[in-house]
Design a protein around this motif. Structure first.
Motif, mmCIF file in Angstrom:
data_model
loop_
_atom_site.group_PDB
_atom_site.id
_atom_site.type_symbol
_atom_site.label_atom_id
_atom_site.label_comp_id
_atom_site.label_asym_id
_atom_site.label_seq_id
_atom_site.Cartn_x
_atom_site.Cartn_y
_atom_site.Cartn_z
ATOM 1 N N ALA A 1 -12.267 0.426 -2.183
ATOM 2 C CA ALA A 1 -12.626 -0.037 -3.537
ATOM 3 C C ALA A 1 -11.498 0.285 -4.522
ATOM 4 O O ALA A 1 -11.321 -0.414 -5.517
ATOM 5 N N ILE A 2 -10.734 1.319 -4.239
ATOM 6 C CA ILE A 2 -9.589 1.662 -5.104
ATOM 7 C C ILE A 2 -8.368 0.820 -4.722
ATOM 8 O O ILE A 2 -7.705 0.228 -5.573
ATOM 9 N N VAL A 3 -8.098 0.748 -3.416
ATOM 10 C CA VAL A 3 -6.827 0.163 -2.958
ATOM 11 C C VAL A 3 -6.810 -1.368 -3.037
ATOM 12 O O VAL A 3 -5.823 -1.954 -3.499
ATOM 13 N N VAL B 1 0.843 -1.203 0.000
ATOM 14 C CA VAL B 1 0.000 0.000 0.000
ATOM 15 C C VAL B 1 0.884 1.262 0.000
ATOM 16 O O VAL B 1 0.626 2.206 -0.750
ATOM 17 N N HIS B 2 1.956 1.235 0.792
ATOM 18 C CA HIS B 2 2.864 2.393 0.809
ATOM 19 C C HIS B 2 3.426 2.667 -0.586
ATOM 20 O O HIS B 2 3.495 3.806 -1.026
ATOM 21 N N HIS C 1 2.805 5.620 -6.315
ATOM 22 C CA HIS C 1 2.723 5.396 -7.756
ATOM 23 C C HIS C 1 1.294 5.171 -8.249
ATOM 24 O O HIS C 1 0.539 6.129 -8.346
ATOM 25 N N GLU C 2 0.926 3.901 -8.497
ATOM 26 C CA GLU C 2 -0.328 3.613 -9.205
ATOM 27 C C GLU C 2 -1.596 4.185 -8.565
ATOM 28 O O GLU C 2 -2.573 4.444 -9.253
ATOM 29 N N ALA C 3 -1.608 4.328 -7.229
ATOM 30 C CA ALA C 3 -2.857 4.734 -6.571
ATOM 31 C C ALA C 3 -3.042 6.256 -6.539
ATOM 32 O O ALA C 3 -4.122 6.739 -6.195
ATOM 33 N N VAL C 4 -2.002 7.004 -6.920
ATOM 34 C CA VAL C 4 -2.072 8.469 -6.791
ATOM 35 C C VAL C 4 -3.231 9.030 -7.623
ATOM 36 O O VAL C 4 -4.044 9.812 -7.110
ATOM 37 N N GLU C 5 -3.320 8.589 -8.885
ATOM 38 C CA GLU C 5 -4.348 9.141 -9.767
ATOM 39 C C GLU C 5 -5.771 8.787 -9.303
ATOM 40 O O GLU C 5 -6.586 9.688 -9.099
ATOM 41 N N PRO C 6 -6.080 7.486 -9.092
ATOM 42 C CA PRO C 6 -7.466 7.180 -8.674
ATOM 43 C C PRO C 6 -7.827 7.764 -7.306
ATOM 44 O O PRO C 6 -8.974 8.175 -7.100
ATOM 45 N N ILE C 7 -6.882 7.825 -6.369
ATOM 46 C CA ILE C 7 -7.216 8.402 -5.060
ATOM 47 C C ILE C 7 -7.418 9.921 -5.196
ATOM 48 O O ILE C 7 -8.330 10.492 -4.601
ATOM 49 N N GLY C 8 -6.592 10.538 -6.033
ATOM 50 C CA GLY C 8 -6.721 11.986 -6.260
ATOM 51 C C GLY C 8 -8.082 12.358 -6.836
ATOM 52 O O GLY C 8 -8.604 13.447 -6.570
ATOM 53 N N ALA C 9 -8.691 11.442 -7.596
ATOM 54 C CA ALA C 9 -9.997 11.728 -8.196
ATOM 55 C C ALA C 9 -11.093 11.781 -7.132
ATOM 56 O O ALA C 9 -12.076 12.497 -7.279
ATOM 57 N N VAL C 10 -10.920 11.042 -6.025
ATOM 58 C CA VAL C 10 -11.949 11.002 -4.970
ATOM 59 C C VAL C 10 -11.554 11.864 -3.768
ATOM 60 O O VAL C 10 -12.396 12.465 -3.110
ATOM 61 N N PHE C 11 -10.236 11.902 -3.489
ATOM 62 C CA PHE C 11 -9.723 12.645 -2.321
ATOM 63 C C PHE C 11 -8.636 13.627 -2.799
ATOM 64 O O PHE C 11 -7.452 13.428 -2.499
ATOM 65 N N PRO C 12 -9.024 14.687 -3.554
ATOM 66 C CA PRO C 12 -7.996 15.573 -4.123
ATOM 67 C C PRO C 12 -7.085 16.192 -3.057
ATOM 68 O O PRO C 12 -5.891 16.399 -3.306
ATOM 69 N N GLU C 13 -7.636 16.449 -1.860
ATOM 70 C CA GLU C 13 -6.847 17.084 -0.795
ATOM 71 C C GLU C 13 -5.708 16.192 -0.310
ATOM 72 O O GLU C 13 -4.725 16.675 0.275
ATOM 73 N N ALA C 14 -5.832 14.862 -0.555
ATOM 74 C CA ALA C 14 -4.844 13.919 -0.013
ATOM 75 C C ALA C 14 -3.589 13.800 -0.876
ATOM 76 O O ALA C 14 -2.638 13.118 -0.483
ATOM 77 N N ILE C 15 -3.585 14.436 -2.046
ATOM 78 C CA ILE C 15 -2.385 14.373 -2.894
ATOM 79 C C ILE C 15 -1.505 15.580 -2.587
ATOM 80 O O ILE C 15 -1.893 16.731 -2.831
ATOM 81 N N VAL C 16 -0.345 15.310 -2.012
ATOM 82 C CA VAL C 16 0.594 16.376 -1.640
ATOM 83 C C VAL C 16 1.935 16.037 -2.269
ATOM 84 O O VAL C 16 2.449 14.918 -2.073
ATOM 85 N N ASP C 17 2.475 16.963 -3.040
ATOM 86 C CA ASP C 17 3.747 16.749 -3.751
ATOM 87 C C ASP C 17 3.714 15.483 -4.611
ATOM 88 O O ASP C 17 4.709 14.741 -4.678
#
Ligand SMILES: CC(C)(COP(=O)(O)OP(=O)(O)OC[C@H]1O[C@@H](n2cnc3c(N)ncnc32)[C@H](O)[C@@H]1O)[C@@H](O)C(=O)NCCC(=O)NCCS
Ligand SMILES: Nc1ncnc2c1ncn2[C@@H]1O[C@H](COP(=O)(O)OP(=O)(O)OP(=O)(O)O)[C@@H](O)[C@H]1O
Length: 203
Positions: free
Chosen positions: A81-83, A35-36, A41-57
């Motif tokens: 469901a994403i992870v 998960v780390h 890498h791969e999870a940045v895009e799908p997580i950013g689509a649902v939790f935009p605030e959680a993408i930092v740098d």
């Protein structure tokens, strides 16, 4: 090849016990580490689509994500469901690599094994466990942990008692490192015997 699941609730000693398996020469897949890696890498895009605030740098920030989830616990489902499918894909790749390498016994360290139904793809399950008070002391000794955060995590995990009841083996971590390590040695020995003499399994 025997596929062994390794699970247990928060603070029970999974990571420590997984290292005992590694010391016995058992390759261990680490779902938390997967998960780390995905969060970089791969999870940045799908997580950013649902939790935009959680993408930092450009990576998933776990502290921000935890804060969002603390305020909106219902959003955990969307995150899972994403992870979880991405984690399962990494697990499959590990299994294929180990099959090619000719491993006789492999372990999968998966905190939410029973909660996600992951045990169905495995042959045996080890549950790592200790008394509730020891567990609580261990978790609250970690920086940033509070009674509330612990209660939130425990509410989402299957109770220890139920995990123990479903286990093929239980490693007790409340009596020190040596006792737990000896239990791991016994489990590995028993399973290697079974891998060498497959008909024992049916008897
Ligand atoms: C919520 C997040 C951001 C918290 O991260 P943080 O680094 O603060 O804590 P950590 O990951 O070490 O988890 C702390 C404890 O919570 C437990 N936990 C984590 N996710 C979940 C979940 N979906 N349900 C129940 N317990 C969970 C872990 O097993 C661990 O015992 C992170 O755990 C996460 O993204 N979880 C969702 C992905 C997931 O389900 N992971 C579990 C392994 S597949
Ligand atoms: N057999 C043991 N005897 C004594 N202490 C132990 C034993 N196993 C683990 N511990 C201690 O308990 C704490 C938690 O262990 P560990 O990090 O392995 O747990 P974990 O289950 O991986 O936790 P989490 O699910 O929260 O990531 C650590 O401080 C570790 O040193």
């Amino acid at each position: 090849m025997i596929r062994l699941g390794l699970t247990g609730s928060i603070g029970m000693g999974k990571t420590t016990t997984a290292d005992f398996f590694r010391q016995e020469g058992v390759p261990v897949y680490d779902a938390d580490a997967a998960v780390h890696e995905l969060y970089r890498h791969e999870a940045v895009e799908p997580i950013g689509a649902v939790f935009p605030e959680a993408i930092v740098d450009g990576v998933v920030d776990r502290t921000v994500l935890s804060q969002t989830l603390a305020q909106n616990p219902d959003k955990m489902k969307a995150l899972e469901a994403i992870v979880h499918p991405l984690v399962r894909r990494k697990q499959q790749a590990f299994l294929e690599d180990q099959e090619l390498a000719g491993a006789d016994l492999v372990a999968f360290d998966i905190p939410l094994l029973f909660e996600t139904g992951g045990q169905k793809q495995l042959d045996k399950v080890v549950v790592v466990s200790c008394d509730a008070e020891t567990q609580r002391e261990r978790v609250l000794a970690r920086p940033g942990w509070t009674e509330e955060k612990l209660a939130m995590v425990l509410a989402r995990q299957m109770p220890d008692e139920e995990k123990r009841a479903r286990a093929d083996f239980v490693v007790e971590t409340g009596f020190g490192l040596e006792i737990a390590q000896a239990q791991v040695k016994d489990i590995v020995q028993a399973l290697r015997l079974e891998a060498d003499v497959p008909w024992l399994e049916d008897e």
